[in-house]
Design an enzyme around this catalytic site. Structure first.
Site, PDB file in Angstrom:
ATOM      1  N   GLY A  54      69.155  14.429  92.901  1.00 25.55           N
ATOM      2  CA  GLY A  54      69.148  13.055  93.068  1.00 25.55           C
ATOM      3  C   GLY A  54      70.027  12.418  92.235  1.00 25.55           C
ATOM      4  O   GLY A  54      70.310  12.757  91.056  1.00 25.55           O
ATOM      5  N   ARG A  90      77.931  19.609  90.819  1.00 21.42           N
ATOM      6  CA  ARG A  90      77.672  19.159  92.060  1.00 21.42           C
ATOM      7  C   ARG A  90      78.785  18.349  92.503  1.00 21.42           C
ATOM      8  O   ARG A  90      78.869  17.514  91.743  1.00 21.42           O
ATOM      9  CB  ARG A  90      76.194  18.607  92.422  1.00 21.42           C
ATOM     10  CG  ARG A  90      75.075  19.824  92.196  1.00 21.42           C
ATOM     11  CD  ARG A  90      73.812  19.306  92.798  1.00 21.42           C
ATOM     12  NE  ARG A  90      73.720  19.175  94.222  1.00 21.42           N
ATOM     13  CZ  ARG A  90      72.737  18.723  94.827  1.00 21.42           C
ATOM     14  NH1 ARG A  90      71.665  18.073  94.209  1.00 21.42           N
ATOM     15  NH2 ARG A  90      72.513  18.679  96.202  1.00 21.42           N
ATOM     16  N   ASP A 244      73.976   8.870  97.935  1.00 21.67           N
ATOM     17  CA  ASP A 244      74.708   9.739  96.763  1.00 21.67           C
ATOM     18  C   ASP A 244      76.014   9.116  96.423  1.00 21.67           C
ATOM     19  O   ASP A 244      76.655   9.352  95.350  1.00 21.67           O
ATOM     20  CB  ASP A 244      74.866  11.329  97.194  1.00 21.67           C
ATOM     21  CG  ASP A 244      73.473  12.067  96.782  1.00 21.67           C
ATOM     22  OD1 ASP A 244      72.661  11.852  97.897  1.00 21.67           O
ATOM     23  OD2 ASP A 244      73.147  12.620  96.064  1.00 21.67           O
TER      24      ASP A 244
END
Ligand code: MRU
Length: 369
Positions: A54, A90, A244
């Site tokens: 998240g 990420r 995101d």
């Protein structure tokens, strides 16, 4: 938010004052396990392996990762190494880079002997700021839900569809997409959530359903391809999803499958809202579809599924024929034209450059530096 009556956040500083506790989200909904992060490398691995996930929580974990790194080596070289290790954990959620830039801006100008303490203090601020922002999103999103209640017949339930997990597990507390839902529930509004299962990692079925259930919010888990049918039959009043990264032009990157939900919502006149904290806006990206990097993850997430057997064991099974190639794009981009509004801590904005720039001028200035 509550787990079995006890208040929890997704991440916290442990009682020892330096190590970091986090709920291991890979184990939910079957097991509630707390992990202890004690090094920068632990934080990087936690992000990469999705022990935490998240966008806002990735940012918060990276901030604590920098603090842990400063205990290990607070030199300029140590600072650079920590930044470089964490920033690649990420690729899609911009909150990761945002948090690391904030940490670096605080730490770089000060004496290395002061860096560890300053890093914990700044990381704590980032964590508290996330909670405050989400409270703001809750209040602004609640107004949209109240407007729908006002149009409905007395006693009718508001049905919200959400995709993935943009709940408190994805942030420090409250969540983004779920924040208005939790507030509406707290205020006694009858609300029900359609929870997309969210293949391949099932963040909806495993995480959103878990947190809504523990908080007592009525919900129903649906296979990912159900939303269009529900919308055609008037069973969805509005969709709220997280994101995101939002590009300067209002394009929204979120969990794979979000775009298809936005298309179905558009076709059926269902309002499609995106909830986001301001650190999720990337003013350096002008065109979300062209320029936001889309993470591709291991095919094992597609070929294999883990669940609990009737006799209580956790087991992983393969659901795809041996030898069939698979693709695992983790995110997609919904063009701004399909988004009804962006629910931020500073109000519900039109998804366009002018509205984002007017609401967050300081972020534009930072992006230009
Ligand atoms: O791959 P994940 O589980 O990290 O993806 C999460 C999402 O797509 C969320 O919707 C997004 O990060 C917003 S969280 C408030």
């Amino acid at each position: 938010m509550r787990v079995d009556g006890k208040h929890f956040r997704s991440i916290w500083r442990e009682r020892d004052g330096w190590s970091v506790g986090a709920i291991d989200q890979r184990r939910l909904p079957h097991e509630f396990v707390v992990a202890r992060l004690t090094s920068c490398e632990d934080a990087a691995v936690a992000i990469r392996d999705m022990l935490v996930r998240g966008a806002p929580l990735i940012g918060a974990t990276a901030a604590y990762g920098m603090a842990l790194a400063m205990r290990e080596d607070a030199s300029d070289a140590g600072l650079k190494r920590a930044y470089d290790t964490l920033v690649v954990a990420r690729p899609t959620a911009i909150n990761l880079k945002w948090a690391l830039d904030e940490m670096r801006a605080t730490l770089a100008p000060i004496d290395p002997v002061e860096r560890a303490e300053a890093a914990y203090a700044r990381a704590d601020e980032i964590v508290e700021q996330d909670v405050e922002i989400n409270r703001g999103i809750a209040g602004n999103g609640l107004k949209l839900i109240e407007a729908i209640v006002a149009r409905k017949k007395p006693g009718e339930t508001v049905n919200v569809l959400t995709h993935c997990n943009a709940g408190w597990l994805a942030t420090v507390d409250w969540g983004t997409a779920t924040a208005p839902i939790y507030l509406a529930h707290e205020r006694g509004i009858k609300i029900h959530v359609w929870v997309d299962e969210t293949r391949p990692r099932n963040q909806g079925a495993s995480l959103t359903a878990w947190e809504l259930g523990h908080h007592g919010v009525p919900h129903t888990v649906i296979p990912d391809n159900t939303g269009g049918h529900l919308m055609q039959h008037g069973m969805v009043d509005l969709a709220i999803v997280g994101t995101d990264r939002v590009a300067a032009n209002g394009d929204v990157c979120n969990k794979i499958g979000t775009y298809l939900k936005a298309l179905a919502a558009h076709d059926n006149g269902v309002p499609f809202y995106v909830a986001l904290p301001s650190p999720t806006i990337d003013f350096a990206v002008n065109d979300g579809i062209r320029d936001i990097p889309i993470e591709q993850r291991s095919g094992v997430e597609v070929t294999d599924m883990t669940g609990r057997t009737a006799d209580g064991r956790l087991e992983t099974v393969r659901i795809v024929p041996e030898g069939s190639p698979v693709a695992n794009y983790a995110f997609d981009v919904t063009p701004a034209r399909l988004v009804t509004g962006l629910i931020t801590e500073r109000g519900v904005l039109k998804p366009d450059r002018a509205s984002l720039a007017a609401a967050f001028p300081e972020r534009i200035a930072a992006a230009a530096e």
